[in-house]
Design a protein around this motif. Structure first.
Motif, mmCIF file in Angstrom:
data_model
loop_
_atom_site.group_PDB
_atom_site.id
_atom_site.type_symbol
_atom_site.label_atom_id
_atom_site.label_comp_id
_atom_site.label_asym_id
_atom_site.label_seq_id
_atom_site.Cartn_x
_atom_site.Cartn_y
_atom_site.Cartn_z
ATOM 1 N N ASP A 248 0.923 -1.319 0.059
ATOM 2 C CA ASP A 248 -0.064 0.127 -0.043
ATOM 3 C C ASP A 248 0.785 1.123 -0.026
ATOM 4 O OD1 ASP A 248 -2.227 -1.516 0.201
ATOM 5 O OD2 ASP A 248 -2.117 -1.607 2.249
ATOM 6 N N PHE A 249 0.583 2.264 -0.702
ATOM 7 C CA PHE A 249 1.039 3.416 -0.697
ATOM 8 C C PHE A 249 -0.039 4.578 -0.810
ATOM 9 C CE2 PHE A 249 2.142 7.238 -3.022
ATOM 10 C CZ PHE A 249 3.379 7.607 -2.523
ATOM 11 N N SER A 250 0.297 5.760 0.179
ATOM 12 C CA SER A 250 -0.670 6.828 0.159
ATOM 13 C C SER A 250 0.019 8.025 0.641
ATOM 14 C CB SER A 250 -1.799 6.335 1.093
ATOM 15 O OG SER A 250 -1.533 6.194 2.243
ATOM 16 N N ASN A 251 -0.608 9.069 0.064
ATOM 17 C CA ASN A 251 0.045 10.406 0.613
ATOM 18 C C ASN A 251 -1.569 11.296 0.505
ATOM 19 O OD1 ASN A 251 -0.410 10.998 -1.765
ATOM 20 N ND2 ASN A 251 1.805 11.056 -2.570
ATOM 21 N N ASP A 252 -1.420 12.541 0.548
ATOM 22 C CA ASP A 252 -2.346 13.372 0.783
ATOM 23 C C ASP A 252 -3.326 13.447 -0.549
ATOM 24 O OD1 ASP A 252 -1.723 14.183 3.144
ATOM 25 O OD2 ASP A 252 -0.783 16.035 2.264
ATOM 26 N N SER A 253 -2.975 12.845 -1.763
ATOM 27 C CA SER A 253 -3.802 13.022 -2.932
ATOM 28 C C SER A 253 -3.994 11.599 -3.535
ATOM 29 C CB SER A 253 -3.064 14.099 -3.844
ATOM 30 O OG SER A 253 -1.624 13.704 -4.265
ATOM 31 N N ILE A 254 -2.873 10.798 -3.632
ATOM 32 C CA ILE A 254 -3.320 9.276 -4.314
ATOM 33 C C ILE A 254 -2.862 8.170 -3.335
ATOM 34 C CG2 ILE A 254 -2.361 10.646 -6.332
ATOM 35 C CD1 ILE A 254 0.281 8.989 -6.140
ATOM 36 N N PHE A 255 -3.495 7.275 -3.673
ATOM 37 C CA PHE A 255 -3.162 6.036 -3.046
ATOM 38 C C PHE A 255 -3.100 4.713 -4.084
ATOM 39 C CE2 PHE A 255 -7.808 6.669 -3.173
ATOM 40 C CZ PHE A 255 -8.430 5.685 -3.668
ATOM 41 N N ILE A 256 -2.310 3.637 -3.713
ATOM 42 C CA ILE A 256 -2.208 2.581 -4.321
ATOM 43 C C ILE A 256 -2.233 1.368 -3.619
ATOM 44 C CG2 ILE A 256 -0.662 1.384 -6.146
ATOM 45 C CD1 ILE A 256 0.796 3.952 -6.619
ATOM 46 N N ASN A 257 -3.020 0.322 -3.770
ATOM 47 C CA ASN A 257 -3.152 -0.948 -3.193
ATOM 48 C C ASN A 257 -2.973 -1.993 -4.117
ATOM 49 O OD1 ASN A 257 -5.944 1.143 -1.972
ATOM 50 N ND2 ASN A 257 -4.076 0.577 -0.598
ATOM 51 N N LEU A 258 -2.132 -2.767 -3.712
ATOM 52 C CA LEU A 258 -1.869 -4.169 -4.423
ATOM 53 C C LEU A 258 -2.034 -5.015 -3.665
ATOM 54 C CD1 LEU A 258 1.603 -2.978 -6.020
ATOM 55 C CD2 LEU A 258 -0.775 -2.621 -7.118
ATOM 56 N N PHE A 259 -2.533 -6.384 -4.161
ATOM 57 C CA PHE A 259 -2.787 -7.617 -3.167
ATOM 58 C C PHE A 259 -2.713 -8.677 -4.291
ATOM 59 C CE2 PHE A 259 -6.003 -11.125 -2.877
ATOM 60 C CZ PHE A 259 -5.258 -11.521 -1.718
ATOM 61 N N LYS A 260 -1.996 -9.744 -3.693
ATOM 62 C CA LYS A 260 -1.700 -11.143 -4.797
ATOM 63 C C LYS A 260 -1.644 -12.404 -3.696
ATOM 64 C CE LYS A 260 -0.668 -13.753 -8.162
ATOM 65 N NZ LYS A 260 -0.839 -15.066 -7.539
ATOM 66 N N LYS A 261 -2.766 -13.332 -3.896
ATOM 67 C CA LYS A 261 -2.474 -14.563 -3.098
ATOM 68 C C LYS A 261 -1.901 -15.371 -3.861
ATOM 69 C CE LYS A 261 -5.569 -17.700 -0.585
ATOM 70 N NZ LYS A 261 -6.918 -18.320 -0.265
ATOM 71 N N GLY A 262 -0.830 -16.021 -3.312
ATOM 72 C CA GLY A 262 0.182 -16.875 -4.054
ATOM 73 C C GLY A 262 1.030 -16.055 -4.748
#
Length: 403
Positions: free
Chosen positions: A267-281
């Motif tokens: 996860d990455f986040s600041n005051d304006s943007i966010f990015i969420n990555l998830f992987k199982k396996g």
């Protein structure tokens, strides 16, 4: 009407005989339901009302609160505090959650109905809870660095001991749970047990936890559940980044489970943007073909302010695409709000494009707060986008006031 009259007499008597300093609130909702399609031309409509009273009786150590819904008593609670003890009698209340690391009992929806009846007693760190609407009761003691618990549900007993030790730069947490014990202890088994242990940085920005989860664990009032017996949770927060690794495995299939069941979060986040990555396996059968990647999701989004509107915009690509769509696909989400004087507008829109289907839903809310002690809210649609993926043709007009 008879119940309402008796309640009114009781309230007047209480006010006269005791030093009762109440506060009141009233919620009235008018609903127009258009979900019945053609040939039904006119909508289904109905009124609901909820009336709350709370206050002190005699002195500050006596508290009473109750609510009426459609002229019937909907919920009530009376609490009496003396010295270090407190007794609470409640009706249709969310009372009795244990608060341990593994959340052994959560007395709330969806594990039980949203409200329960019972008695709660507290003396210093000792809690005793008896439910009238559930075949459930428990005793709990909370110290400064540990808590212990005995619960009885039906003919079965549950037990836990948890602890929280603070050091200068890190904390140690742990819990041992034994579930589903018979009164003669003849069925004690490690397969009915849960063990948790962890070391975390003092601000909880990084840490490692291990959970053993037996194959026959019984936790019907808890959200805690694992597919594997052994479970790790390793995380670290570095500035705007958070990385977590969650391996789940059984001893006899440890290598295969690590490859197929390990969950990875970035996860990455600041005051304006966010990015969420998830992987199982950690396997990719065909790196160029996302349908072979197993469970994953990639989300990009921004919190923005534009032309006086505040909002959120996000895009998710994943498998499954959404909680309600179990195929690979895309989710587009838009949210915006704006306040002009005493008027606030809030809307959100979601579009799901799955492999076999496309779903659109919308929710809008217009709130008027230009009253001395009240508000009027007009709501269109259903705002539970996680569980509802199509537009619900329902209009709610809600008025709240308090005095």
């Amino acid at each position: 009407m008879k119940k309402f009259l008796l309640f009114s007499i009781f309230l007047v008597s209480l006010t006269v005989m005791a030093s009762f300093s109440p506060s009141f609130s009233l919620k009235v909702t008018f609903t127009l339901d258009y979900t019945n399609d053609y040939p039904v031309i006119t909508p289904v409509y109905y009124w609901t009302n909820e009336f709350w009273i709370s206050g002190n009786i005699f002195e500050k150590d006596y508290d009473l609160s109750f609510s009426l819904k459609d002229n019937q008593i909907n919920s009530a609670k009376i609490a009496i505090s003396q010295y270090d003890s407190k007794i609470t009698i409640f009706k249709n209340q969310k009372e009795g959650s244990t608060g341990d690391w593994l959340s052994l009992y959560i007395i709330d929806y969806p594990y039980v109905d949203s409200g329960q009846d019972g008695v709660y007693f507290n003396y210093s760190g000792l809690n005793v809870v008896l439910f009238n609407t559930l075949d459930l009761r428990y005793l709990q003691f909370r110290g400064s660095s540990f808590s212990t618990f005995f619960g009885k549900r039906g003919s079965l007993w549950d037990f836990y001991l948890d602890y929280y030790l603070k050091f200068s730069n890190f904390n140690v947490i742990g819990e041992v749970v034994q579930t589903g014990i018979l009164s003669d202890f003849s069925n004690l088994s490690i397969e009915k047990m849960v063990f948790l242990g962890g070391i975390v940085e003092k601000n909880w920005n990084s840490g490692i936890k291990y959970v053993f989860f037996g194959n026959n664990v019984e936790m019907p009032y808890s959200p805690t559940s694992f597919e594997s017996s052994h479970n790790l949770d390793i995380w670290s927060k570095m500035g705007n980044f958070t990385v977590a690794l969650k391996p789940h495995f059984d001893i006899d299939t440890i290598v295969d489970d690590f490859i197929k069941r390990t969950e990875i979060f970035v996860d990455f986040s600041n005051d304006s943007i966010f990015i969420n990555l998830f992987k199982k396996g950690i396997e990719f059968d065909d790196i160029a073909n996302p349908t072979t990647w197993g469970e994953f999701s990639v989300t990009f989004g921004t919190n923005y302010s534009l032309f006086g509107f505040n909002g959120k915009l996000s895009y998710t690509f994943g498998n499954p695409a959404h909680n309600t769509v179990r195929t690979i696909g895309d989710v587009y989400y838009l949210e915006l709000s704006k306040s002009i004087g005493n008027i606030t507008l809030f809307t959100k829109f979601q579009r799901i494009v799955g492999y076999y289907e496309t779903r659109n839903t919308f929710y809008g809310e217009l709130k008027f707060t230009g009253f001395s002690s009240g508000e009027l809210i007009v709501k269109v649609g259903n705002d539970d986008f996680y569980n509802v993926n199509n537009f619900k043709k329902v209009v709610n007009i809600e008025f709240n006031t308090w005095w």
